[in-house]
Enzyme design. Structure first.
Site, PDB file in Angstrom:
ATOM      1  N   LYS A 210      30.695  14.729  53.389  1.00 14.78           N
ATOM      2  CA  LYS A 210      30.564  15.889  51.909  1.00 14.78           C
ATOM      3  C   LYS A 210      29.321  16.968  52.424  1.00 14.78           C
ATOM      4  O   LYS A 210      28.979  18.239  52.390  1.00 14.78           O
ATOM      5  CB  LYS A 210      29.275  15.397  51.296  1.00 14.78           C
ATOM      6  CG  LYS A 210      28.944  16.478  49.713  1.00 14.78           C
ATOM      7  CD  LYS A 210      30.178  16.890  48.997  1.00 14.78           C
ATOM      8  CE  LYS A 210      29.346  17.647  47.914  1.00 14.78           C
ATOM      9  NZ  LYS A 210      28.904  17.091  47.148  1.00 14.78           N
ATOM     10  N   SER A 279      26.095  25.581  44.566  1.00 11.78           N
ATOM     11  CA  SER A 279      25.378  25.260  43.637  1.00 11.78           C
ATOM     12  C   SER A 279      23.721  25.026  44.129  1.00 11.78           C
ATOM     13  O   SER A 279      22.630  25.738  43.437  1.00 11.78           O
ATOM     14  CB  SER A 279      24.512  23.301  43.634  1.00 11.78           C
ATOM     15  OG  SER A 279      24.839  22.852  44.987  1.00 11.78           O
TER      16      SER A 279
END
Length: 329
Positions: A210, A279
């Site tokens: 990630k 984000s």
């Protein structure tokens, strides 16, 4: 849905990911508490949570409060906040903890507990970029922690209103890499909520996977204003992305972690995410603090510990920091 035992569950933080989790868990029959503040608190009290994802549209009622004391002891707390707000959130949840409370930080980047629970050269050290005084470790001792890597792309359209257009996946693991009964139980609760859940004995591998995705896309999106499709598919950007990915691969390998994607597959899957804003770009546009410490500077710190240079990453982070600083009042 299968039958799973009930727990007292709290979602601490009602942003896009927090509301997605709260809605899904409530829809599955769990009694969900939400710790929220400000306008979001008011909206959730009046209207509940509205979630639109690939499985349909949901509107669910949750018990919401801005007081941890009012919510009382919880068995399972998902801490769903941005990394810059993590310390303050861990302080807020203290009245909800009992001896067996499980805390699952659903936060991007290298976790503050990275060197806890394992043996090795740096065992027990703090990540200076994130937790220089070790405060997070004191607020959330390792016996309470289960690590988490969340692969959920969600956008908050308004307070309490969230849209997600991709499948949901959460990977969870004990920070000492053992399999445990509580880990299996939490996995079943998440799975029962319609979220693909994997309980693993190598959570740090998934953290690095990630991190590779976040670090190669988030800062660059702030600099270029590009979408994931552009960052991983535009020939002007892909050489830089590939270089940064290779730097992350080397650093992860130095910590005996394995990223499960080869570079070409990684790039292709990133581009297939489509015209999605990261984000960090959303935070930048809303004049919110950026998660540069957890996503970027912590990785540079880990690379420095094992003498691996990351020049492309370091230069891009410096440029992103410069741009972010210009927006500060």
């Amino acid at each position: 849905m299968m039958e799973v035992s009930m727990m007292k569950i709290c979602i601490a933080g009602a942003g896009a990911i927090g509301c997605t989790l709260a809605a899904r868990l409530a829809q599955s029959g769990q009694s969900v508490n939400v710790l929220a503040r400000g306008k979001t608190l008011e909206v959730l009290q009046q209207n509940g949570i509205q979630l639109s994802d690939i499985d349909g549209d949901y509107r669910v009622e949750v018990n919401v409060s801005d007081s941890a004391e009012t919510l009382g002891h919880q068995d399972l707390i998902f801490v769903c906040t941005k990394a810059p707000s993590l310390t303050s959130m861990l302080k807020l949840i203290q009245p909800m903890l009992h001896a067996e409370t499980i805390i699952i930080p659903v936060v991007n980047g290298i976790p503050w507990w990275y060197f806890q629970g394992i043996q090795g050269r740096f065992a027990g050290e703090s990540i200076q970029a994130i937790d220089p005084q070790g405060l997070m470790s004191r607020l959330a001792p390792q016996q309470h922690l289960i690590g988490c890597v969340v692969f959920i792309t969600a956008c908050r359209d308004a307070p309490g209103v969230v849209t997600s257009t991709t499948p949901h996946l959460m990977v969870i693991g004990e920070i000492d890499h053992r399999m445990s009964e509580r880990l299996t139980h939490v996995r079943a609760i998440i799975e029962n909520a319609g979220i693909e859940a994997r309980a693993v004995d190598n959570i740090r591998d998934y953290i690095w996977t990630k991190v590779a995705a976040n670090l190669t896309s988030n800062p660059l999106s702030v600099v270029t204003k590009g979408t994931l499709e552009q960052i991983y598919g535009d020939t002007h950007l892909t050489p830089l992305v590939r270089t940064m990915f290779n730097e992350v691969l080397l650093t992860a390998a130095a910590y005996s972690a394995r990223i499960s994607f080869d570079p070409q597959t990684f790039m292709e899957q990133g581009a297939e995410m489509g015209a999605v804003k990261t984000s960090m770009l959303q935070d930048y546009e809303e004049h919110q603090p950026l998660e540069l410490e957890a996503i970027g500077y912590a990785v540079l710190e880990l690379a420095s510990k094992v003498d691996i240079p990351m020049p492309a990453t370091q230069n891009l982070l410096a440029l992103t920091q410069f741009i972010a600083d210009q927006c500060q009042p």
